[in-house]
Scaffold this motif. Sequence first.
Motif, PDB file in Angstrom:
ATOM      1  N   SER A  95       0.788  -1.235   0.000  1.00  0.00           N
ATOM      2  CA  SER A  95       0.000   0.000   0.000  1.00  0.00           C
ATOM      3  C   SER A  95       0.822   1.287   0.000  1.00  0.00           C
ATOM      4  CB  SER A  95      -0.965   0.000   1.191  1.00  0.00           C
ATOM      5  OG  SER A  95      -1.988  -0.946   1.004  1.00  0.00           O
ATOM      6  N   ARG A  98       1.884   2.317  -3.511  1.00  0.00           N
ATOM      7  CA  ARG A  98       0.886   2.404  -4.569  1.00  0.00           C
ATOM      8  C   ARG A  98       1.398   1.646  -5.789  1.00  0.00           C
ATOM      9  NH1 ARG A  98      -2.953   7.241  -5.365  1.00  0.00           N
ATOM     10  NH2 ARG A  98      -4.263   5.380  -5.429  1.00  0.00           N
ATOM     11  N   ALA A 273      -6.416  -1.880  -8.436  1.00  0.00           N
ATOM     12  CA  ALA A 273      -7.502  -0.934  -8.166  1.00  0.00           C
ATOM     13  C   ALA A 273      -8.879  -1.517  -8.466  1.00  0.00           C
ATOM     14  CB  ALA A 273      -7.291   0.343  -8.976  1.00  0.00           C
ATOM     15  N   THR A 302     -15.718   4.266  -4.788  1.00  0.00           N
ATOM     16  CA  THR A 302     -14.522   3.772  -4.125  1.00  0.00           C
ATOM     17  C   THR A 302     -13.890   4.855  -3.271  1.00  0.00           C
ATOM     18  OG1 THR A 302     -12.879   4.432  -5.773  1.00  0.00           O
ATOM     19  CG2 THR A 302     -14.080   2.400  -6.198  1.00  0.00           C
ATOM     20  N   SER A 303     -12.904   4.449  -2.497  1.00  0.00           N
ATOM     21  CA  SER A 303     -12.149   5.391  -1.676  1.00  0.00           C
ATOM     22  C   SER A 303     -11.405   6.379  -2.563  1.00  0.00           C
ATOM     23  CB  SER A 303     -11.175   4.628  -0.771  1.00  0.00           C
ATOM     24  OG  SER A 303     -10.465   3.649  -1.504  1.00  0.00           O
ATOM     25  N   ALA A 306      -8.660   5.819  -5.710  1.00  0.00           N
ATOM     26  CA  ALA A 306      -8.568   4.404  -6.085  1.00  0.00           C
ATOM     27  C   ALA A 306      -8.651   4.170  -7.583  1.00  0.00           C
ATOM     28  CB  ALA A 306      -9.662   3.610  -5.368  1.00  0.00           C
ATOM     29  N   CYS A 364     -14.903   8.146  -7.454  1.00  0.00           N
ATOM     30  CA  CYS A 364     -14.275   8.152  -6.143  1.00  0.00           C
ATOM     31  C   CYS A 364     -15.090   9.017  -5.196  1.00  0.00           C
ATOM     32  CB  CYS A 364     -12.850   8.697  -6.227  1.00  0.00           C
ATOM     33  SG  CYS A 364     -11.691   7.621  -7.082  1.00  0.00           S
ATOM     34  N   ILE A 370      -6.408   8.451   1.130  1.00  0.00           N
ATOM     35  CA  ILE A 370      -6.603   7.251   0.308  1.00  0.00           C
ATOM     36  C   ILE A 370      -6.820   6.010   1.176  1.00  0.00           C
ATOM     37  CG2 ILE A 370      -5.225   8.194  -1.559  1.00  0.00           C
ATOM     38  CD1 ILE A 370      -2.980   6.295  -0.713  1.00  0.00           C
ATOM     39  N   LEU A 371      -6.593   6.144   2.471  1.00  0.00           N
ATOM     40  CA  LEU A 371      -6.773   5.024   3.384  1.00  0.00           C
ATOM     41  C   LEU A 371      -7.845   5.362   4.401  1.00  0.00           C
ATOM     42  CD1 LEU A 371      -3.020   4.088   4.052  1.00  0.00           C
ATOM     43  CD2 LEU A 371      -4.617   2.955   2.488  1.00  0.00           C
ATOM     44  N   ARG A 373      -8.905   1.821   2.315  1.00  0.00           N
ATOM     45  CA  ARG A 373      -9.435   1.608   0.974  1.00  0.00           C
ATOM     46  C   ARG A 373     -10.704   0.758   1.051  1.00  0.00           C
ATOM     47  NH1 ARG A 373      -3.549   1.082  -1.137  1.00  0.00           N
ATOM     48  NH2 ARG A 373      -3.238   3.169  -1.966  1.00  0.00           N
TER      49      ARG A 373
END
Length: 448
Positions: A95, A98, A273, A302-303, A306, A364, A370-371, A373
């Motif tokens: 993570s 990325r 992803a 999504t988060s 992502a 998104c 981003i966390l 996810r």
Amino acid sequence: MTAAELIAAFSVRFDPAMVSPELRQRCARSLLDTYAVGVAGRSEPAALRARTYLATLGAGEQAALWGQEERAPVESAALYNGIAAHVLDYDDVTSPLRGHPSVVLWPALLALGECEGLPMRRLMSAYVVGFEVICKLARAIAVEHYARGWHATASIGVIGAAAACAHLLSLTATQTAHAVGLAVAQAAGTRANFGADAKSFQAGQANAAAVRAARLAQAGFTASPDSMGNAQGYSVLYGQGQDLAPALGCLGQAPLELIASGIDVKKYPLCYATHRTLDALLALRADHGLTLESVDRVEIETSPGALVPLIHHRPATGLQGKFSMEYAVAAALADGRINLASFTDEQVRRPGIQAFLPRVHAECAAGAGILPRWASVRIHERGGACHVRRVEDLRGSSALPLSDQELMDKAADCYAWARMRADVPKQLSLAGDPDAVVADFLALVRPA
């Protein structure tokens, strides 16, 4: 100390004896997964083209090309094996980066380790060093770096790979700092190449660059001692001028990144992803008997961030399909699975699949982080029914790791795809044996 010097100091002081049984197991699992995926990619167009290129290079010390009978100079082997191990987009993820850590470490380390006749304990130690450097750098710059278009697997990974190769070759601290600077001189890779041969080349080139950097430093070649933090250095050019010292000053502190960040092993051979969406979608398909024909549209949330790698909304090739949420959803609904066979050009171009692509909508959620996810999937049937599922933890992630048996099953499937056979349990055992040598590990894979 400069950033390069901090990396060098850590590399030099890290003792292979510090690799605990738990770390050895994680190294072994990662090695088996990366190697098996690399063998599975042996017949992909990018791998075949890489072999054609290798024939133009001169002879030298020889290392194995994974899954092939040919051998090549160590730098060329690192290039080819990195390409083959990344072309299927089936290799592991972490993570903070990325991106994919093992694919920029094991190809270089196995090529060098084979030529040097080194035991697995030394390779595992080097892998831990490289993984540690990659994650610490990634924590400092990866989010903005990736968002600006860099392919972090290669552009950050090459720095950790050079440190790993320097550690493997027992370079001095001064030599290791030069190796890091020489890696900076070669750091590259853009997300614009996702869906093309150049993406896997970028991973392969990071391995070759790392070998080249370490070998040059070993031969006395120099680089700026402040290649990372100088006003014209890596942090400014590849990041936003972040001070790398706080992150790199923590190198080697417990828990090591291989434990703290861990490794996510992929269940599906396409961009990570898409995986939470696929887990949710396939579960809903199984629960409600859904088919491509019965579904009107699919909505995905999504988060934040992502969807950034998923740049192909109307893919026309198998490689493009690996970076397409629309294709992943359509193929999963049509076939009830996503596997290696899903990514031929013919599969992607099926008329029913192409017609469904505009019916997939992904966005998104608002927010800066981003966390953690997650992905939420909403499927609307033609008859009006609606089904929703949200997925956070993935099977295969560091939070929910595959069992050894599941990992070996994936490896065996990769070998079968490549028309190869192997004693997979023995391979996993040798991968974690400190006294084993690379040649013994490689010898267990043969044509079927």
